[in-house]
Motif scaffolding. Structure first.
Motif, PDB file in Angstrom:
ATOM      1  N   MET A   1       0.847  -1.205   0.000  1.00 24.43           N
ATOM      2  CA  MET A   1       0.000   0.000   0.000  1.00 24.43           C
ATOM      3  C   MET A   1       0.881   1.253   0.000  1.00 24.43           C
ATOM      4  O   MET A   1       1.873   1.339   0.731  1.00 24.43           O
ATOM      5  CB  MET A   1      -0.912  -0.006   1.227  1.00 24.43           C
ATOM      6  CG  MET A   1      -1.829   1.213   1.315  1.00 24.43           C
ATOM      7  SD  MET A   1      -2.826   1.211   2.823  1.00 24.43           S
ATOM      8  CE  MET A   1      -3.910  -0.163   2.464  1.00 24.43           C
ATOM      9  N   ILE A   2       0.536   2.221  -0.803  1.00 27.01           N
ATOM     10  CA  ILE A   2       1.320   3.446  -0.899  1.00 27.01           C
ATOM     11  C   ILE A   2       1.469   4.101   0.459  1.00 27.01           C
ATOM     12  O   ILE A   2       2.528   4.564   0.840  1.00 27.01           O
ATOM     13  CB  ILE A   2       0.654   4.438  -1.882  1.00 27.01           C
ATOM     14  CG1 ILE A   2       0.641   3.839  -3.293  1.00 27.01           C
ATOM     15  CG2 ILE A   2       1.394   5.761  -1.903  1.00 27.01           C
ATOM     16  CD1 ILE A   2      -0.122   4.666  -4.302  1.00 27.01           C
ATOM     17  N   GLY A   3       0.388   4.141   1.229  1.00 31.43           N
ATOM     18  CA  GLY A   3       0.394   4.852   2.493  1.00 31.43           C
ATOM     19  C   GLY A   3       1.392   4.312   3.489  1.00 31.43           C
ATOM     20  O   GLY A   3       1.873   5.041   4.345  1.00 31.43           O
ATOM     21  N   GLN A   4       1.741   3.029   3.423  1.00 32.22           N
ATOM     22  CA  GLN A   4       2.659   2.456   4.369  1.00 32.22           C
ATOM     23  C   GLN A   4       4.071   2.984   4.186  1.00 32.22           C
ATOM     24  O   GLN A   4       4.935   2.760   5.019  1.00 32.22           O
ATOM     25  CB  GLN A   4       2.631   0.923   4.236  1.00 32.22           C
ATOM     26  CG  GLN A   4       1.303   0.323   4.676  1.00 32.22           C
ATOM     27  CD  GLN A   4       1.223  -1.172   4.442  1.00 32.22           C
ATOM     28  OE1 GLN A   4       1.971  -1.719   3.641  1.00 32.22           O
ATOM     29  NE2 GLN A   4       0.318  -1.832   5.145  1.00 32.22           N
ATOM     30  N   PRO A 226      -5.718  20.557  -8.714  1.00 31.24           N
ATOM     31  CA  PRO A 226      -6.148  19.820  -9.899  1.00 31.24           C
ATOM     32  C   PRO A 226      -6.693  18.434  -9.557  1.00 31.24           C
ATOM     33  O   PRO A 226      -7.153  17.714 -10.440  1.00 31.24           O
ATOM     34  CB  PRO A 226      -4.845  19.695 -10.704  1.00 31.24           C
ATOM     35  CG  PRO A 226      -3.780  19.607  -9.648  1.00 31.24           C
ATOM     36  CD  PRO A 226      -4.248  20.521  -8.535  1.00 31.24           C
ATOM     37  N   VAL A 227      -6.661  18.062  -8.266  1.00 29.54           N
ATOM     38  CA  VAL A 227      -7.047  16.720  -7.846  1.00 29.54           C
ATOM     39  C   VAL A 227      -8.562  16.558  -7.828  1.00 29.54           C
ATOM     40  O   VAL A 227      -9.281  17.380  -7.249  1.00 29.54           O
ATOM     41  CB  VAL A 227      -6.494  16.407  -6.440  1.00 29.54           C
ATOM     42  CG1 VAL A 227      -7.073  15.092  -5.907  1.00 29.54           C
ATOM     43  CG2 VAL A 227      -4.977  16.343  -6.477  1.00 29.54           C
ATOM     44  N   CYS A 228      -9.040  15.498  -8.472  1.00 28.31           N
ATOM     45  CA  CYS A 228     -10.432  15.080  -8.319  1.00 28.31           C
ATOM     46  C   CYS A 228     -10.441  13.951  -7.302  1.00 28.31           C
ATOM     47  O   CYS A 228      -9.832  12.900  -7.530  1.00 28.31           O
ATOM     48  CB  CYS A 228     -11.011  14.589  -9.650  1.00 28.31           C
ATOM     49  SG  CYS A 228     -12.639  13.789  -9.462  1.00 28.31           S
ATOM     50  N   THR A 229     -11.102  14.155  -6.183  1.00 25.34           N
ATOM     51  CA  THR A 229     -11.083  13.162  -5.114  1.00 25.34           C
ATOM     52  C   THR A 229     -11.705  11.835  -5.534  1.00 25.34           C
ATOM     53  O   THR A 229     -11.271  10.773  -5.077  1.00 25.34           O
ATOM     54  CB  THR A 229     -11.794  13.711  -3.866  1.00 25.34           C
ATOM     55  OG1 THR A 229     -13.062  14.268  -4.251  1.00 25.34           O
ATOM     56  CG2 THR A 229     -10.959  14.790  -3.206  1.00 25.34           C
ATOM     57  N   SER A 232      -8.945  10.057  -7.560  1.00 28.68           N
ATOM     58  CA  SER A 232      -7.642   9.862  -6.920  1.00 28.68           C
ATOM     59  C   SER A 232      -7.697   8.826  -5.805  1.00 28.68           C
ATOM     60  O   SER A 232      -8.398   9.017  -4.807  1.00 28.68           O
ATOM     61  CB  SER A 232      -7.128  11.190  -6.359  1.00 28.68           C
ATOM     62  OG  SER A 232      -5.965  10.981  -5.575  1.00 28.68           O
ATOM     63  N   ALA A 233      -6.913   7.769  -5.933  1.00 28.13           N
ATOM     64  CA  ALA A 233      -6.816   6.763  -4.876  1.00 28.13           C
ATOM     65  C   ALA A 233      -6.051   7.284  -3.668  1.00 28.13           C
ATOM     66  O   ALA A 233      -6.046   6.655  -2.609  1.00 28.13           O
ATOM     67  CB  ALA A 233      -6.130   5.510  -5.419  1.00 28.13           C
ATOM     68  N   ASP A 234      -5.414   8.437  -3.813  1.00 28.67           N
ATOM     69  CA  ASP A 234      -4.661   9.029  -2.712  1.00 28.67           C
ATOM     70  C   ASP A 234      -5.514   9.943  -1.833  1.00 28.67           C
ATOM     71  O   ASP A 234      -5.004  10.538  -0.883  1.00 28.67           O
ATOM     72  CB  ASP A 234      -3.481   9.844  -3.261  1.00 28.67           C
ATOM     73  CG  ASP A 234      -2.432   8.958  -3.915  1.00 28.67           C
ATOM     74  OD1 ASP A 234      -2.184   7.845  -3.402  1.00 28.67           O
ATOM     75  OD2 ASP A 234      -1.864   9.376  -4.945  1.00 28.67           O
ATOM     76  N   HIS A 235      -6.793  10.048  -2.158  1.00 27.56           N
ATOM     77  CA  HIS A 235      -7.682  10.941  -1.415  1.00 27.56           C
ATOM     78  C   HIS A 235      -8.972  10.211  -1.042  1.00 27.56           C
ATOM     79  O   HIS A 235      -9.414   9.309  -1.746  1.00 27.56           O
ATOM     80  CB  HIS A 235      -8.005  12.190  -2.242  1.00 27.56           C
ATOM     81  CG  HIS A 235      -6.805  13.051  -2.509  1.00 27.56           C
ATOM     82  ND1 HIS A 235      -5.851  12.721  -3.442  1.00 27.56           N
ATOM     83  CD2 HIS A 235      -6.400  14.216  -1.933  1.00 27.56           C
ATOM     84  CE1 HIS A 235      -4.900  13.652  -3.435  1.00 27.56           C
ATOM     85  NE2 HIS A 235      -5.211  14.566  -2.542  1.00 27.56           N
ATOM     86  N   PHE A 236      -9.574  10.622   0.065  1.00 25.06           N
ATOM     87  CA  PHE A 236     -10.856  10.054   0.467  1.00 25.06           C
ATOM     88  C   PHE A 236     -11.955  10.589  -0.453  1.00 25.06           C
ATOM     89  O   PHE A 236     -11.934  11.751  -0.852  1.00 25.06           O
ATOM     90  CB  PHE A 236     -11.193  10.439   1.910  1.00 25.06           C
ATOM     91  CG  PHE A 236     -10.233   9.884   2.933  1.00 25.06           C
ATOM     92  CD1 PHE A 236     -10.122   8.515   3.129  1.00 25.06           C
ATOM     93  CD2 PHE A 236      -9.459  10.734   3.717  1.00 25.06           C
ATOM     94  CE1 PHE A 236      -9.249   7.994   4.074  1.00 25.06           C
ATOM     95  CE2 PHE A 236      -8.585  10.231   4.665  1.00 25.06           C
ATOM     96  CZ  PHE A 236      -8.475   8.851   4.839  1.00 25.06           C
ATOM     97  N   SER A 237     -12.916   9.726  -0.767  1.00 24.48           N
ATOM     98  CA  SER A 237     -14.064  10.132  -1.581  1.00 24.48           C
ATOM     99  C   SER A 237     -15.310   9.454  -1.050  1.00 24.48           C
ATOM    100  O   SER A 237     -15.421   8.221  -1.090  1.00 24.48           O
ATOM    101  CB  SER A 237     -13.861   9.746  -3.050  1.00 24.48           C
ATOM    102  OG  SER A 237     -15.067   9.922  -3.787  1.00 24.48           O
ATOM    103  N   TYR A 238     -16.256  10.239  -0.575  1.00 23.39           N
ATOM    104  CA  TYR A 238     -17.515   9.692  -0.083  1.00 23.39           C
ATOM    105  C   TYR A 238     -18.311   9.053  -1.212  1.00 23.39           C
ATOM    106  O   TYR A 238     -18.905   7.981  -1.048  1.00 23.39           O
ATOM    107  CB  TYR A 238     -18.338  10.794   0.583  1.00 23.39           C
ATOM    108  CG  TYR A 238     -19.701  10.326   1.024  1.00 23.39           C
ATOM    109  CD1 TYR A 238     -19.864   9.591   2.193  1.00 23.39           C
ATOM    110  CD2 TYR A 238     -20.835  10.609   0.259  1.00 23.39           C
ATOM    111  CE1 TYR A 238     -21.115   9.149   2.600  1.00 23.39           C
ATOM    112  CE2 TYR A 238     -22.085  10.166   0.648  1.00 23.39           C
ATOM    113  CZ  TYR A 238     -22.217   9.437   1.814  1.00 23.39           C
ATOM    114  OH  TYR A 238     -23.456   8.986   2.206  1.00 23.39           O
TER     115      TYR A 238
END
Length: 255
Positions: A1-4, A226-229, A232-238
Motif C-alpha cells: 500500500m502506498i500509504g505504508q 487539480p485533484v479530483c477526489t 484519486s486513490a490518494d484521497h478520500f471520496s464519499y
C-alpha cells in the motif's frame, strides 16, 4: 500500500511570502485502519477517536502547528459563519456550533475544513490579519456559504482585493453526476456550476461555482487543486467509498 511508505503525512503546504499558509492532506501517513486508512482527520465518521486524535497530531506536526490550537467545525452543509479567536472549549464535538465557515482575526490560529468530495475554501488577507475557511458542498454552494464567509471577513476589516484564496481537492465536474433537476436548481443560482460528465449525463462543478462566487465578491483565486477526489486513490471520496475518512485543509497567518 502506498500509504505504508509514509511515517509522516506528506501534507501539501503552500506558504506565501506575505505570511499566509494553506495546507492540504491526502489519505496517507496516518494510523487509522480500513475503511478509514490511513490519515482520517474526521471525528464523526465512525473511526476510532484515538486514531483520529493521533492523525490530527501527525498532520499538525508536519505543518509545525500545535494540534490543540486548530479550529475544527461541526459541518452541516449550511451557510452559517462563526468568528473565532481560539479552539472550541475542550475541543469536544458537543460544544462546537453547527457552522460551515469560520473566520479569525487572530494570527497564528489555524482554521480547518474537513472534506471527502466537497470543496474546501481557504482565504486570507495578510495585511488585515484576517483568515477564513469554508466547507462548500452542493448545498453550501447553493446556500451561499462562500459569499457569507467573505462578507464576514470584510466586516472584520479584510479587503477583497488583498484576499488570497486557495481551493483544495474535491470531486470534479466531470465526475459529480446528479439528476437533471438538481443540476438545474444549482445552475439557476450559480450558472458556472453547470457541468456534464464524460458520459454526457448531468453533473455539477462545485469548485467552478466557488471560483465564480469568489470572483463576484472581488476575490481572485490564487490556487486551485487539480485533484479530483473521486478519481484519486490518494484521497478520500464519499461518493466512491461511502464509509471513508476525511481530508483536512488548513489556513493560518504567521503571528
Amino acid at each position: 500500500m502506498i500509504g505504508q511508505q509514509h511515517t509522516v503525512p506528506p501534507v501539501e503546504h503552500v506558504a506565501h511570502a506575505s505570511g499566509a499558509h494553506f495546507a492540504f492532506t491526502d489519505r496517507w501517513g496516518g494510523v487509522s485502519a480500513a475503511p478509514y486508512a490511513e490519515l482520517n482527520l474526521g471525528g464523526a465518521v465512525g473511526d476510532d477517536p484515538a486514531a483520529v486524535l493521533a492523525n490530527r497530531e501527525r498532520a499538525a506536526g508536519a505543518l509545525g502547528l500545535d494540534p490543540a490550537a486548530v479550529v475544527w467545525m461541526n459541518q452541516v452543509h449550511g451557510k452559517d459563519v462563526a468568528v473565532v479567536d481560539g479552539p472550541w472549549q475542550a475541543g469536544q464535538t458537543g460544544v462546537i456550533p453547527a457552522v460551515d465557515a469560520v473566520v479569525t482575526a487572530r494570527r497564528g490560529l489555524a482554521l480547518a475544513v474537513l472534506t471527502a468530495d466537497c470543496t474546501p475554501v481557504l482565504l486570507a488577507d495578510p495585511v488585515a490579519g484576517i483568515a477564513g475557511a469554508a466547507h462548500a458542498g452542493r448545498p453550501g454552494l447553493l446556500a451561499g456559504v462562500v459569499p457569507a464567509v467573505v462578507e464576514e471577513m470584510l466586516r472584520l476589516g479584510a479587503d477583497p482585493a488583498r484576499i488570497l484564496a486557495h481551493i483544495g481537492p474535491s470531486v470534479c465536474g466531470s465526475c459529480y453526476e446528479v439528476p437533471e433537476a438538481m443540476r438545474a436548481e444549482v445552475a439557476a443560482a450559480v450558472p458556472e456550476a453547470h457541468a456534464t460528465t464524460r458520459r454526457g449525463t448531468p453533473a455539477l462543478d462545485v469548485a467552478g461555482g466557488v471560483v465564480a462566487q469568489l470572483g463576484r465578491a472581488g476575490v481572485t483565486v490564487a490556487g486551485r487543486s487539480p485533484v479530483c477526489t473521486l478519481e484519486s486513490a490518494d484521497h478520500f471520496s464519499y461518493r466512491r467509498e461511502r464509509t471513508t475518512g476525511r481530508l483536512a485543509s488548513y489556513v493560518w497567518l504567521d503571528g
